[in-house]
Each structure stands twice: as structure tokens, then as C-alpha cells.
Design a protein around this motif. Sequence first.
Motif, PDB file in Angstrom:
ATOM      1  N   ILE A  81      -0.666   4.127  14.496  1.00 51.32           N
ATOM      2  CA  ILE A  81      -1.669   3.510  13.621  1.00 51.32           C
ATOM      3  C   ILE A  81      -1.254   3.678  12.158  1.00 51.32           C
ATOM      4  O   ILE A  81      -1.349   2.749  11.358  1.00 51.32           O
ATOM      5  CB  ILE A  81      -3.068   4.138  13.859  1.00 51.32           C
ATOM      6  N   GLU A  82      -0.737   4.857  11.823  1.00 56.36           N
ATOM      7  CA  GLU A  82      -0.288   5.095  10.447  1.00 56.36           C
ATOM      8  C   GLU A  82       1.111   4.528  10.212  1.00 56.36           C
ATOM      9  O   GLU A  82       1.437   4.090   9.111  1.00 56.36           O
ATOM     10  CB  GLU A  82      -0.294   6.595  10.121  1.00 56.36           C
ATOM     11  N   GLU A  84       2.433   1.836  11.494  1.00 58.31           N
ATOM     12  CA  GLU A  84       2.503   0.378  11.565  1.00 58.31           C
ATOM     13  C   GLU A  84       2.789  -0.265  10.204  1.00 58.31           C
ATOM     14  O   GLU A  84       3.671  -1.106  10.081  1.00 58.31           O
ATOM     15  CB  GLU A  84       1.192  -0.168  12.152  1.00 58.31           C
ATOM     16  N   THR A  85       2.018   0.120   9.190  1.00 56.05           N
ATOM     17  CA  THR A  85       2.285  -0.434   7.861  1.00 56.05           C
ATOM     18  C   THR A  85       2.622   0.699   6.898  1.00 56.05           C
ATOM     19  O   THR A  85       2.404   0.612   5.706  1.00 56.05           O
ATOM     20  CB  THR A  85       1.064  -1.201   7.322  1.00 56.05           C
ATOM     21  N   ASN A  86       3.180   1.762   7.459  1.00 60.29           N
ATOM     22  CA  ASN A  86       3.465   2.990   6.715  1.00 60.29           C
ATOM     23  C   ASN A  86       2.275   3.452   5.876  1.00 60.29           C
ATOM     24  O   ASN A  86       2.392   3.684   4.674  1.00 60.29           O
ATOM     25  CB  ASN A  86       4.702   2.816   5.833  1.00 60.29           C
ATOM     26  N   ALA A  87       1.141   3.546   6.530  1.00 61.77           N
ATOM     27  CA  ALA A  87      -0.078   3.953   5.832  1.00 61.77           C
ATOM     28  C   ALA A  87      -0.071   5.445   5.519  1.00 61.77           C
ATOM     29  O   ALA A  87      -0.952   5.936   4.822  1.00 61.77           O
ATOM     30  CB  ALA A  87      -1.304   3.589   6.657  1.00 61.77           C
ATOM     31  N   TRP A  88       0.930   6.173   6.025  1.00 63.61           N
ATOM     32  CA  TRP A  88       1.026   7.615   5.708  1.00 63.61           C
ATOM     33  C   TRP A  88       1.026   7.809   4.205  1.00 63.61           C
ATOM     34  O   TRP A  88       0.373   8.699   3.677  1.00 63.61           O
ATOM     35  CB  TRP A  88       2.308   8.228   6.269  1.00 63.61           C
ATOM     36  N   LYS A  89       1.793   6.962   3.496  1.00 63.25           N
ATOM     37  CA  LYS A  89       1.917   7.143   2.040  1.00 63.25           C
ATOM     38  C   LYS A  89       0.569   6.952   1.357  1.00 63.25           C
ATOM     39  O   LYS A  89       0.248   7.649   0.422  1.00 63.25           O
ATOM     40  CB  LYS A  89       2.984   6.222   1.465  1.00 63.25           C
ATOM     41  N   GLN A  90      -0.212   6.003   1.866  1.00 62.78           N
ATOM     42  CA  GLN A  90      -1.515   5.785   1.254  1.00 62.78           C
ATOM     43  C   GLN A  90      -2.469   6.926   1.588  1.00 62.78           C
ATOM     44  O   GLN A  90      -3.235   7.388   0.753  1.00 62.78           O
ATOM     45  CB  GLN A  90      -2.087   4.458   1.744  1.00 62.78           C
ATOM     46  N   VAL A 235       7.067  12.220   2.490  1.00 61.07           N
ATOM     47  CA  VAL A 235       6.517  10.994   3.058  1.00 61.07           C
ATOM     48  C   VAL A 235       7.361   9.839   2.557  1.00 61.07           C
ATOM     49  O   VAL A 235       7.520   9.659   1.354  1.00 61.07           O
ATOM     50  CB  VAL A 235       5.046  10.799   2.641  1.00 61.07           C
ATOM     51  N   LYS A 236       7.903   9.100   3.486  1.00 58.22           N
ATOM     52  CA  LYS A 236       8.778   7.988   3.080  1.00 58.22           C
ATOM     53  C   LYS A 236       7.966   6.767   2.723  1.00 58.22           C
ATOM     54  O   LYS A 236       6.934   6.518   3.294  1.00 58.22           O
ATOM     55  CB  LYS A 236       9.753   7.650   4.223  1.00 58.22           C
TER      56      LYS A 236
ATOM     57  N   ARG B  48       6.898   8.130  -5.986  1.00 55.04           N
ATOM     58  CA  ARG B  48       6.530   8.988  -4.867  1.00 55.04           C
ATOM     59  C   ARG B  48       6.399  10.444  -5.298  1.00 55.04           C
ATOM     60  O   ARG B  48       5.553  11.180  -4.798  1.00 55.04           O
ATOM     61  CB  ARG B  48       7.559   8.881  -3.746  1.00 55.04           C
ATOM     62  N   LEU B  53       4.097  12.672  -2.895  1.00 57.78           N
ATOM     63  CA  LEU B  53       4.536  12.299  -1.544  1.00 57.78           C
ATOM     64  C   LEU B  53       5.889  12.924  -1.252  1.00 57.78           C
ATOM     65  O   LEU B  53       6.240  13.201  -0.113  1.00 57.78           O
ATOM     66  CB  LEU B  53       4.646  10.774  -1.423  1.00 57.78           C
ATOM     67  N   MET B  54       6.666  13.096  -2.340  1.00 59.41           N
ATOM     68  CA  MET B  54       7.979  13.720  -2.204  1.00 59.41           C
ATOM     69  C   MET B  54       8.042  14.914  -3.133  1.00 59.41           C
ATOM     70  O   MET B  54       7.438  14.900  -4.197  1.00 59.41           O
ATOM     71  CB  MET B  54       9.068  12.738  -2.633  1.00 59.41           C
ATOM     72  N   PRO B  86       1.959  -3.078   0.644  1.00 61.12           N
ATOM     73  CA  PRO B  86       0.611  -2.541   0.853  1.00 61.12           C
ATOM     74  C   PRO B  86       0.471  -1.953   2.260  1.00 61.12           C
ATOM     75  O   PRO B  86       1.014  -2.485   3.221  1.00 61.12           O
ATOM     76  CB  PRO B  86      -0.286  -3.758   0.669  1.00 61.12           C
ATOM     77  N   SER B  87      -0.220  -0.830   2.339  1.00 61.20           N
ATOM     78  CA  SER B  87      -0.520  -0.223   3.634  1.00 61.20           C
ATOM     79  C   SER B  87      -1.949  -0.568   4.010  1.00 61.20           C
ATOM     80  O   SER B  87      -2.828  -0.571   3.170  1.00 61.20           O
ATOM     81  CB  SER B  87      -0.379   1.290   3.551  1.00 61.20           C
ATOM     82  N   TYR B  88      -2.138  -0.863   5.276  1.00 59.06           N
ATOM     83  CA  TYR B  88      -3.480  -1.225   5.720  1.00 59.06           C
ATOM     84  C   TYR B  88      -3.517  -1.044   7.229  1.00 59.06           C
ATOM     85  O   TYR B  88      -2.487  -0.783   7.865  1.00 59.06           O
ATOM     86  CB  TYR B  88      -3.783  -2.684   5.341  1.00 59.06           C
ATOM     87  N   TYR B  89      -4.710  -1.142   7.793  1.00 61.77           N
ATOM     88  CA  TYR B  89      -4.833  -1.048   9.240  1.00 61.77           C
ATOM     89  C   TYR B  89      -5.187  -2.442   9.742  1.00 61.77           C
ATOM     90  O   TYR B  89      -6.320  -2.892   9.561  1.00 61.77           O
ATOM     91  CB  TYR B  89      -5.886  -0.012   9.615  1.00 61.77           C
TER      92      TYR B  89
END
Lengths: 236, 303
Positions: A81-82, A84-90, A235-236, B48, B53-54, B86-89
Motif C-alpha cells: 500500500i505504501e 505502490e506510489t512510494n507513499a513512505w516518503k510522504q 527513505v528513498k 530528502r 527522510l535521509m 506525488p504519493s497517494y493511495y
Amino acid sequence: MILSLVKADFLKIKRKGMWLLCLTGPFGVVALQMVNYGVRKDYLFEQMDDRWLYYILNINSFTPLAIVLGIVILTSFMASIEDETNAWKQLVALPVSKRAVYLSKFTVVSCVLFLSSVHLFLFMSGYGLTLGLGTDIPYLRLMEYSFFPFLAALPVLALQLWVATVSKNQAIPVTLGVIGVILAYSASLLPDWVIWKWPALSNDWDHSYINALLGIGFGLLLYLLGMIDFKRRDVK
Amino acid sequence: MEYIVETKHLTKSFGKEKAVSNLEMKIPKGEIYGFLGPNGAGKTTTIRMLLGLMRPTSGSVQLFGKDMKNSRIEILKNVGSLVENPSYYPHLTARENLEASRKILNVPKKRIDEVLKQVRLHGVANKKVKGFSLGMKQRLGIAAAMLHQPELLILDEPTNGLDPSGIIEMRQLIQSLPEEYGMTVLISSHLLSEIDQMATRVGVVSKGKMIFQDSIETMRKFAQASIQVRVNDNEAAWRSLLANGQKADIGEESVTLQAEDDEQVAGSIQYLVQQGFSIYRVQEEKRSLENIFLEMTREEQAG
């Protein structure tokens, strides 16, 4: 903080069929015995004086498989789930500690599995009652074989979650998971220290609570290792 | 001066390669800081590290005067970010996506409607993000970044994938933030024209090093026009100009005057005429910011 993270994580698994999985798993395990008892009930009744115990043991020959398989699917799923769109960073750029992020994932998977165990208890007792296995209903034993396998499987859960969250490629945790399922299937051939054997609740001392306690203790240890590793990584 | 972002000797290595080396970034409060550099220059790696994040290999990151190492969570409460894609679900609706962040940020529910309106997604709030165009996803990302009204907004290539009208809207939105909410904005891009239209300060990074950091006006000064003069004997003209104390360069077919105002140009031309040169052409050549940027990054690569 952790509570809001858990709530957010429960929101994220919406519409992903996780709740269905949590119902079908235990149902499948009991359904196998429905077939078994449907076909040769009389024969099975003769196998042991304690018909309830024999029924429960029959159920428990498939519970570990279902649990290990369920853990593999759920953990890999939580990570994807995280991923999929690299939501880890968010997620990690929000004001939360990485430890809490990891704990939240662990908590959600545990909750779903615990609920599965509750379902198993209900299905197992329910079908057992219709079979006429005897008037003396062993509630304690039913609970033992519903919840102890889950507790004994905590190390597998911690290990799979660890591998799933740090792998970019979910093929790795799934491969490990398949091996785990095979090991769980051949539990009777394995020495007691193999964690995949524990959900079967058999050991040299013949006390199932040992597996549950070992599961909690060793599960906690593997959980901590996974969390420390997760926190350490960029986190990449 | 009060710096919202300040990095000291910031370095990040991946194996032997240094993605960012000794980077000193300073962003004063209320500025729109354009972070420029070609692809792969280390912009995203820097961002980052700014977001925790890094972990930097060495050096430090300070936001709001606090050290990232010790007070990451406290800092991030005041930072909104959109990093790269963009990150999203995808299986959740726009509203649910924001709700997932809102629960963690602990802001009132009405903020979701406010930010959705700001990025003009309120009409599709209850649609799954799966079906959104890239531009809509990008806008959703910005909405999520603004959910908690952060003091610092970090946007990594925010206009990627937006159509021209989307870019203009985004620009207007970003430009209004410092005034209306007192936000400081860090915006990265590999397109100078974009930064030129929004930023008040510029940092140019190339190969992990900060090669220019100042106000956009200073950068524009570099872009001042130069005057090119073509005469019958370019070299002799150049020599005589230099002898007269004028700044000039010789090119292949012309002499370039480095004059600061019109009077100076007039003086130089007059002088050349008096010296008996035949003047064929006098033309102005503007150096665009684009050219300066290219020169800056090229010099860095050559050296």
C-alpha cells in the motif's frame, strides 16, 4: 500519535478486501472439516473417545497453514500500500516517529489476525456444536486452539513485516512466505526451535502455552529488531 | 537575519559517490526560494535530508533554528512537503487520502475542504484518485502539503505534469502563500524560466555543490545586455579601446563592450569613430538567465 497512525492505517486498508480475508481464512479451515466430517463422520467418531478433542486437533492441522499464509499476505499487503506510489516518503515526512509508523503497521496486521482468531473460535465452536460431539463443551480448549496459534505465530509475523517493509520488491517476502508455509505444513518433522512449527502448538513438553509464550517473547524480539532496522534506513 | 532553513557542510554519499557535498543553503523567512539544478544534481537528495527522510553523511540541517537530528518531529509539524512524484493511495478518494494525513496531523476536518478548494479539486473530492490525471494528483499532493498550514512548504518539481493553465494557477497559488500565510516556500526545478517567474531567491546546484546563492535580482544582473561592435579591424579597435581604459573583449567577428549605461556606450563608439575605425554594426546581445544557468553548470562540469 500512535492511535492516529493506527486509525489512518485502518483507513488505508479500506476497499482492499482485507476484512474479507480475515473472514475467509478461518472459514476455510473449518470448511475443510465440514467436508471431512460430512463424508466420514462415523469413522472419525470412533478414532478417539474424546470426540471434541479429536475434532479440535483435526481443525488445528490446518490452522497454522492458514495463519502463516494470512501473515504473508497481510504484511506484504501493508507494505505494498505504501510502496505502490512510494507513499513512505510522504508518511515519514509527517510529524511522526519512524518507530511509531512501524508499530502502527504491526498493530493493524495483529488486529486483523486477532479478529481472524475470534472468527475461528466462533466457526469452530459453531460447527462443533452441530456435530453432536458431546454435551461437555470444552470452551477452554476451543479458546486455546483459536488464540494460541496466533500468539505462537507472532515471530513469523514480525519477521515477515520486517522483510516486507524493507524490501523494494515484494517477491522477496512472498518467497520467504512460501517457504514458511511449506515449513508450517511439515511442522511434525521439524525440531522445536523452528518458528514456523510453533503455530501447530506441538512440542516435546506437550504444553501448548509454551509455544504461545515463546511466540510472544520471540515475536517481541524480532519486532524490535525490525523496527530498529526500519528506523535506521533512509527513505528513498 | 533569521533563516528558516540553514544547512552546514551538508554532505551525502552513496557509496563512493557524493550526491551532495558541502552544501550550504540559507533561506530567510518569507522568501520563495528557487532551488535550481540540472537533473541528477542532488536537489532531491538535499530535499530528502531537509525532511529527515535521509540522514546526512556529514554536516547538519537546521530548520527554524532547530537541529533536524534532535527535534525532527517538532520541526516536521511546521513543514509541508511534496517530494518528486506525488504519493497517494489510488484505491481511496481524494478526501480519504487527505483524511489519512489529517488524522496524523490532527487538524480540524474543515481544513480538508479548504485545501481541496484551494487546489480546485473540491468537485472530485469523492472520486477515487486512481482515475485522476497526473496534474490532479500533483494538486492533491500540494493540498496534502498545505493541510496543516505549515510555516515552510517544500515542493520538489511541483509543476511536473501540469498543463500550462495548471502551471499558471500553481504559480499564483505559490506566490500568494508568503503574503497571505507568512509561509516560506522552497521550490525546486530544473527549469529556470519557472523559477524566474516565482522565486525571490535562487540557489543553483550542480554536481552536489551550491554554485550560486543570492537574490533573483543579483542573478538578473548577470543577464545584463552587452554591446557588440563590428568594425573593419576588430583587433586594433579592441587594443585601442583597452588603451583608452574601456572594458572590452574580443570575439571572432566583433568586439564586445562591457558598458554599464547608454552614455558609456555612446562614449566608446565616439572614441572609435574618432580613431578612424569604420563601424559596420553595433548590436545589443541579451544574455538570458537560461544562458547564465547553462554557463554556470557547464563551468562546474568542466572543472
